[in-house]
Write a protein that holds these residues in place. Structure first.
Motif, PDB file in Angstrom:
ATOM      1  N   SER A  49      -9.416 -13.899  -1.825  1.00 14.03           N
ATOM      2  CA  SER A  49      -8.630 -14.028  -0.602  1.00 14.03           C
ATOM      3  C   SER A  49      -8.562 -15.490  -0.149  1.00 14.03           C
ATOM      4  O   SER A  49      -9.595 -16.133   0.061  1.00 14.03           O
ATOM      5  CB  SER A  49      -9.250 -13.180   0.513  1.00 14.03           C
ATOM      6  N   ASN A  78     -10.296  -6.894   2.468  1.00 13.18           N
ATOM      7  CA  ASN A  78     -10.189  -5.435   2.610  1.00 13.18           C
ATOM      8  C   ASN A  78      -8.911  -4.915   1.974  1.00 13.18           C
ATOM      9  O   ASN A  78      -8.925  -3.904   1.259  1.00 13.18           O
ATOM     10  CB  ASN A  78     -10.233  -5.037   4.085  1.00 13.18           C
ATOM     11  N   ASP A  79      -7.778  -5.581   2.235  1.00  9.83           N
ATOM     12  CA  ASP A  79      -6.511  -5.169   1.623  1.00  9.83           C
ATOM     13  C   ASP A  79      -6.577  -5.306   0.098  1.00  9.83           C
ATOM     14  O   ASP A  79      -6.093  -4.448  -0.642  1.00  9.83           O
ATOM     15  CB  ASP A  79      -5.344  -5.990   2.166  1.00  9.83           C
ATOM     16  N   GLN A  80      -7.183  -6.384  -0.359  1.00 15.21           N
ATOM     17  CA  GLN A  80      -7.290  -6.596  -1.798  1.00 15.21           C
ATOM     18  C   GLN A  80      -8.217  -5.562  -2.446  1.00 15.21           C
ATOM     19  O   GLN A  80      -7.945  -5.100  -3.554  1.00 15.21           O
ATOM     20  CB  GLN A  80      -7.799  -8.006  -2.089  1.00 15.21           C
ATOM     21  N   GLN A  82      -3.867 -12.286   1.433  1.00 18.00           N
ATOM     22  CA  GLN A  82      -4.273 -11.040   2.080  1.00 18.00           C
ATOM     23  C   GLN A  82      -5.776 -11.043   2.361  1.00 18.00           C
ATOM     24  O   GLN A  82      -6.531 -11.820   1.767  1.00 18.00           O
ATOM     25  CB  GLN A  82      -3.937  -9.845   1.193  1.00 18.00           C
ATOM     26  N   LYS A 120       0.848  -1.186   0.000  1.00 14.61           N
ATOM     27  CA  LYS A 120       0.000   0.000   0.000  1.00 14.61           C
ATOM     28  C   LYS A 120       0.887   1.240   0.000  1.00 14.61           C
ATOM     29  O   LYS A 120       1.923   1.259   0.662  1.00 14.61           O
ATOM     30  CB  LYS A 120      -0.892   0.030   1.245  1.00 14.61           C
ATOM     31  N   GLU A 122      -8.654  -2.516  -1.544  1.00 20.33           N
ATOM     32  CA  GLU A 122      -7.885  -1.279  -1.664  1.00 20.33           C
ATOM     33  C   GLU A 122      -7.067  -1.303  -2.954  1.00 20.33           C
ATOM     34  O   GLU A 122      -7.019  -0.315  -3.699  1.00 20.33           O
ATOM     35  CB  GLU A 122      -6.978  -1.105  -0.442  1.00 20.33           C
TER      36      GLU A 122
END
Length: 195
Positions: free
Chosen positions: A133, A116-118, A113, A68, A120
């Motif tokens: 995920s 949520n991270d993906q 991951q 990120k 983004e």
């Protein structure tokens, strides 16, 4: 997390010079002919996806993790063979997405991951396909995919699978450089003339 300085967003989009080349440890030789696991994976679409149930051709690029902007990467990330380059790889699949659609291929990325991270990454990189995920490592463990550990987290080594009707026809491993993986995938699909 490490004491490394924050990573600027433009750094994530480039392949660093002198990136260590991953060696072929034959960790994927068993994959050709296997069936994709009959499991549901959380998707950045907000739904779940069962890759084994998708008809036609599917390309699944497995990657360690997307960084990120303005957050630190794990200590020594760039020195780990095959770790760096997830964002350029995702962008290359994005940039050639229409070619894959023209070849009647469905595309997914998968990592360990969180969704949520993906999500983004999907929003920031404008990815036109879903990321899945495997945070529970079920997909990875069933297929015995190669993994490595960083800062206590299990991450997938980079491998790309091509499957048809849920059966793996081809794998690319090791994948290097990450942003050129798409060229190998498209070349193979065109040569095999699969539909």
């Amino acid at each position: 997390m490490s004491n490394q300085p924050n990573i600027p967003s433009d750094f994530l989009r480039t392949i660093p010079d002198n990136l260590p080349i991953p060696i072929n440890d034959n960790a994927c030789c068993h994959l050709t002919g296997l069936l994709l696991p009959n499991i549901n994976l959380n998707s950045t679409s907000g739904n779940t996806v069962n890759l084994s149930q998708i008809s036609g051709l599917v390309v699944i690029y497995c990657y360690p993790m997307t960084g990120k902007p303005n957050q630190t990467l794990p200590e020594g990330w760039i020195l780990i063979p095959g770790a760096a380059g997830c964002t350029p790889q995702s962008c290359s699949f994005r940039d050639h997405y229409q070619e894959l659609i023209d070849l009647n291929v469905t595309v997914f990325g998968i990592s360990t991951q969180s969704t949520n991270d993906q999500s983004e990454a999907v929003n920031r990189l404008h990815l036109p396909f879903e990321l899945l995920s495997d945070i529970s490592l079920i997909f990875a463990n069933i297929l015995k995919l190669p993994m490595f550990e960083v800062e206590g987290r299990q991450l997938l080594k980079r491998v790309t699978l091509i499957a048809k009707e849920g059966k793996i026809l081809k794998y690319f491993y090791p994948v290097f450089p990450p942003d050129k993986n798409i060229d190998d995938v498209i070349l193979w699909l065109r040569e095999e003339k699969l539909e």
